[in-house]
Design a protein around this motif. Structure first.
Motif, PDB file in Angstrom:
ATOM      1  N   MET A 224       0.821  -1.195   0.000  1.00  0.00           N
ATOM      2  CA  MET A 224       0.000   0.000   0.000  1.00  0.00           C
ATOM      3  C   MET A 224       0.861   1.254   0.000  1.00  0.00           C
ATOM      4  SD  MET A 224      -3.323  -0.746   2.304  1.00  0.00           S
ATOM      5  CE  MET A 224      -3.896   0.873   1.838  1.00  0.00           C
ATOM      6  N   SER A 225       2.098   1.111  -0.284  1.00  0.00           N
ATOM      7  CA  SER A 225       2.995   2.253  -0.301  1.00  0.00           C
ATOM      8  C   SER A 225       2.506   3.284  -1.310  1.00  0.00           C
ATOM      9  CB  SER A 225       4.403   1.788  -0.649  1.00  0.00           C
ATOM     10  OG  SER A 225       5.258   2.889  -0.680  1.00  0.00           O
ATOM     11  N   GLY A 226       2.446   4.540  -0.854  1.00  0.00           N
ATOM     12  CA  GLY A 226       2.056   5.615  -1.748  1.00  0.00           C
ATOM     13  C   GLY A 226       0.567   5.857  -1.834  1.00  0.00           C
ATOM     14  N   THR A 227      -0.254   5.049  -1.173  1.00  0.00           N
ATOM     15  CA  THR A 227      -1.697   5.259  -1.223  1.00  0.00           C
ATOM     16  C   THR A 227      -2.185   5.840   0.100  1.00  0.00           C
ATOM     17  OG1 THR A 227      -2.207   3.046  -0.430  1.00  0.00           O
ATOM     18  CG2 THR A 227      -2.021   3.340  -2.813  1.00  0.00           C
ATOM     19  N   THR A 228      -3.282   6.547   0.042  1.00  0.00           N
ATOM     20  CA  THR A 228      -3.884   7.100   1.242  1.00  0.00           C
ATOM     21  C   THR A 228      -4.818   6.063   1.845  1.00  0.00           C
ATOM     22  OG1 THR A 228      -3.780   9.292   0.260  1.00  0.00           O
ATOM     23  CG2 THR A 228      -5.268   9.002   2.123  1.00  0.00           C
ATOM     24  N   MET A 229      -4.682   5.851   3.143  1.00  0.00           N
ATOM     25  CA  MET A 229      -5.542   4.888   3.823  1.00  0.00           C
ATOM     26  C   MET A 229      -6.830   5.555   4.288  1.00  0.00           C
ATOM     27  SD  MET A 229      -3.009   2.574   6.104  1.00  0.00           S
ATOM     28  CE  MET A 229      -2.109   3.927   6.812  1.00  0.00           C
ATOM     29  N   ASN A 230      -7.920   4.792   4.255  1.00  0.00           N
ATOM     30  CA  ASN A 230      -9.169   5.309   4.793  1.00  0.00           C
ATOM     31  C   ASN A 230      -9.204   5.049   6.306  1.00  0.00           C
ATOM     32  OD1 ASN A 230     -10.273   2.665   5.322  1.00  0.00           O
ATOM     33  ND2 ASN A 230     -10.836   2.520   3.163  1.00  0.00           N
ATOM     34  N   THR A 231     -10.216   5.585   6.972  1.00  0.00           N
ATOM     35  CA  THR A 231     -10.276   5.457   8.430  1.00  0.00           C
ATOM     36  C   THR A 231     -10.414   4.004   8.877  1.00  0.00           C
ATOM     37  OG1 THR A 231     -12.645   5.921   8.379  1.00  0.00           O
ATOM     38  CG2 THR A 231     -11.189   7.778   8.802  1.00  0.00           C
ATOM     39  N   GLY A 232     -11.094   3.185   8.087  1.00  0.00           N
ATOM     40  CA  GLY A 232     -11.219   1.770   8.429  1.00  0.00           C
ATOM     41  C   GLY A 232      -9.871   1.064   8.426  1.00  0.00           C
ATOM     42  N   GLN A 233      -9.057   1.357   7.427  1.00  0.00           N
ATOM     43  CA  GLN A 233      -7.722   0.754   7.355  1.00  0.00           C
ATOM     44  C   GLN A 233      -6.840   1.233   8.507  1.00  0.00           C
ATOM     45  OE1 GLN A 233      -7.230   2.233   3.355  1.00  0.00           O
ATOM     46  NE2 GLN A 233      -7.005   0.145   2.560  1.00  0.00           N
ATOM     47  N   LYS A 234      -6.920   2.515   8.820  1.00  0.00           N
ATOM     48  CA  LYS A 234      -6.141   3.047   9.944  1.00  0.00           C
ATOM     49  C   LYS A 234      -6.561   2.385  11.250  1.00  0.00           C
ATOM     50  CE  LYS A 234      -5.422   7.569   7.843  1.00  0.00           C
ATOM     51  NZ  LYS A 234      -5.749   9.000   7.926  1.00  0.00           N
ATOM     52  N   GLY A 235      -7.863   2.202  11.420  1.00  0.00           N
ATOM     53  CA  GLY A 235      -8.363   1.530  12.617  1.00  0.00           C
ATOM     54  C   GLY A 235      -7.904   0.091  12.697  1.00  0.00           C
ATOM     55  N   ASP A 236      -7.902  -0.613  11.564  1.00  0.00           N
ATOM     56  CA  ASP A 236      -7.429  -2.001  11.542  1.00  0.00           C
ATOM     57  C   ASP A 236      -5.968  -2.087  11.965  1.00  0.00           C
ATOM     58  OD1 ASP A 236      -9.908  -2.818  10.653  1.00  0.00           O
ATOM     59  OD2 ASP A 236      -9.295  -3.045   8.553  1.00  0.00           O
ATOM     60  N   ILE A 237      -5.159  -1.162  11.472  1.00  0.00           N
ATOM     61  CA  ILE A 237      -3.742  -1.152  11.835  1.00  0.00           C
ATOM     62  C   ILE A 237      -3.582  -0.887  13.329  1.00  0.00           C
ATOM     63  CG2 ILE A 237      -1.585   0.148  11.566  1.00  0.00           C
ATOM     64  CD1 ILE A 237      -2.387   0.441   8.570  1.00  0.00           C
ATOM     65  N   ALA A 238      -4.312   0.094  13.843  1.00  0.00           N
ATOM     66  CA  ALA A 238      -4.222   0.425  15.265  1.00  0.00           C
ATOM     67  C   ALA A 238      -4.633  -0.759  16.135  1.00  0.00           C
ATOM     68  CB  ALA A 238      -5.080   1.649  15.571  1.00  0.00           C
ATOM     69  N   GLU A 239      -5.728  -1.422  15.775  1.00  0.00           N
ATOM     70  CA  GLU A 239      -6.190  -2.566  16.567  1.00  0.00           C
ATOM     71  C   GLU A 239      -5.189  -3.720  16.513  1.00  0.00           C
ATOM     72  OE1 GLU A 239     -10.245  -3.711  15.679  1.00  0.00           O
ATOM     73  OE2 GLU A 239     -10.825  -1.604  15.573  1.00  0.00           O
ATOM     74  N   THR A 240      -4.647  -3.980  15.342  1.00  0.00           N
ATOM     75  CA  THR A 240      -3.677  -5.065  15.198  1.00  0.00           C
ATOM     76  C   THR A 240      -2.429  -4.780  16.026  1.00  0.00           C
ATOM     77  OG1 THR A 240      -4.520  -5.548  12.995  1.00  0.00           O
ATOM     78  CG2 THR A 240      -2.339  -6.394  13.522  1.00  0.00           C
ATOM     79  N   ARG A 241      -1.946  -3.547  15.979  1.00  0.00           N
ATOM     80  CA  ARG A 241      -0.774  -3.177  16.775  1.00  0.00           C
ATOM     81  C   ARG A 241      -1.069  -3.289  18.267  1.00  0.00           C
ATOM     82  NH1 ARG A 241       3.436  -0.884  13.751  1.00  0.00           N
ATOM     83  NH2 ARG A 241       4.548  -1.051  15.708  1.00  0.00           N
ATOM     84  N   ALA A 242      -2.263  -2.864  18.671  1.00  0.00           N
ATOM     85  CA  ALA A 242      -2.644  -2.933  20.079  1.00  0.00           C
ATOM     86  C   ALA A 242      -2.678  -4.385  20.556  1.00  0.00           C
ATOM     87  CB  ALA A 242      -4.002  -2.266  20.296  1.00  0.00           C
ATOM     88  N   ILE A 243      -3.297  -5.258  19.782  1.00  0.00           N
ATOM     89  CA  ILE A 243      -3.367  -6.673  20.156  1.00  0.00           C
ATOM     90  C   ILE A 243      -1.956  -7.238  20.285  1.00  0.00           C
ATOM     91  CG2 ILE A 243      -4.028  -8.979  19.372  1.00  0.00           C
ATOM     92  CD1 ILE A 243      -6.495  -7.581  18.035  1.00  0.00           C
ATOM     93  N   ALA A 244      -1.103  -7.006  19.294  1.00  0.00           N
ATOM     94  CA  ALA A 244       0.257  -7.553  19.315  1.00  0.00           C
ATOM     95  C   ALA A 244       1.023  -7.083  20.549  1.00  0.00           C
ATOM     96  CB  ALA A 244       0.996  -7.163  18.036  1.00  0.00           C
ATOM     97  N   GLU A 245       0.945  -5.792  20.836  1.00  0.00           N
ATOM     98  CA  GLU A 245       1.705  -5.265  21.971  1.00  0.00           C
ATOM     99  C   GLU A 245       1.168  -5.774  23.302  1.00  0.00           C
ATOM    100  OE1 GLU A 245       3.935  -1.297  23.433  1.00  0.00           O
ATOM    101  OE2 GLU A 245       3.526  -1.753  21.349  1.00  0.00           O
ATOM    102  N   LEU A 246      -0.153  -5.822  23.442  1.00  0.00           N
ATOM    103  CA  LEU A 246      -0.734  -6.329  24.689  1.00  0.00           C
ATOM    104  C   LEU A 246      -0.375  -7.792  24.918  1.00  0.00           C
ATOM    105  CD1 LEU A 246      -4.195  -4.561  24.454  1.00  0.00           C
ATOM    106  CD2 LEU A 246      -2.408  -4.090  26.159  1.00  0.00           C
ATOM    107  N   VAL A 247      -0.407  -8.588  23.863  1.00  0.00           N
ATOM    108  CA  VAL A 247      -0.034 -10.005  23.983  1.00  0.00           C
ATOM    109  C   VAL A 247       1.443 -10.126  24.345  1.00  0.00           C
ATOM    110  CG1 VAL A 247       0.220 -12.176  22.707  1.00  0.00           C
ATOM    111  CG2 VAL A 247      -1.898 -10.852  22.522  1.00  0.00           C
TER     112      VAL A 247
END
Length: 138
Positions: free
Chosen positions: A1-24
């Protein structure tokens, strides 16, 4: 996805995935609701309690001196979008992911303002109401 603008859903997915990984990685058990209609994104099991976590994505502002995050939710409906805020009976804490810093910030619901949270990395004034970002790092 390099060079493309992410929508809010994609940004939220990234944030949730990072949160899960770090908490685990920190040793917590994390559950994800099966329904997209829950007011929280994750359930964190601390051994003593279950916490409802709302995950947010926020980017740096003001020459990278602060992080500003809206704490509202947007619910699409037939008339457009209905914005509202979370209540204490829905969320126990917010986890805010900042992609530029690759960092998550934990804010208890009771410590969060009603509409927006501002975390500062630096400021020209030292005021007792300033929320310093490093105090909220996960």
């Amino acid at each position: 996805m390099s060079g493309t603008t992410m929508n809010t859903g994609q940004k939220g997915d990234i944030a949730e995935t990072r949160a899960i990984a770090e908490l685990v990685e920190l040793g917590y058990r994390v559950s994800v609701p099966t329904s997209g209609h829950c007011p929280y994104d994750l359930v964190l099991d601390t051994d003593d309690e279950l916490l409802r976590i709302q995950v947010k994505h926020a980017t740096l502002r003001d020459d990278e001196r602060m992080l500003r995050c809206s704490l509202k939710r947007s619910n699409p409906n037939a008339a457009g979008t209905n914005d509202s805020y979370y209540g204490a009976n829905e969320v126990d804490a917010y986890l805010i992911f900042c992609p530029e810093k690759e960092t998550l910030y934990w804010i208890d619901f009771d410590d969060a303002p009603a509409a927006n949270v501002v975390l500062r990395f630096e400021s020209s004034v030292d005021h007792p109401d300033i929320r310093w970002a490093d105090e909220y790092e996960l």
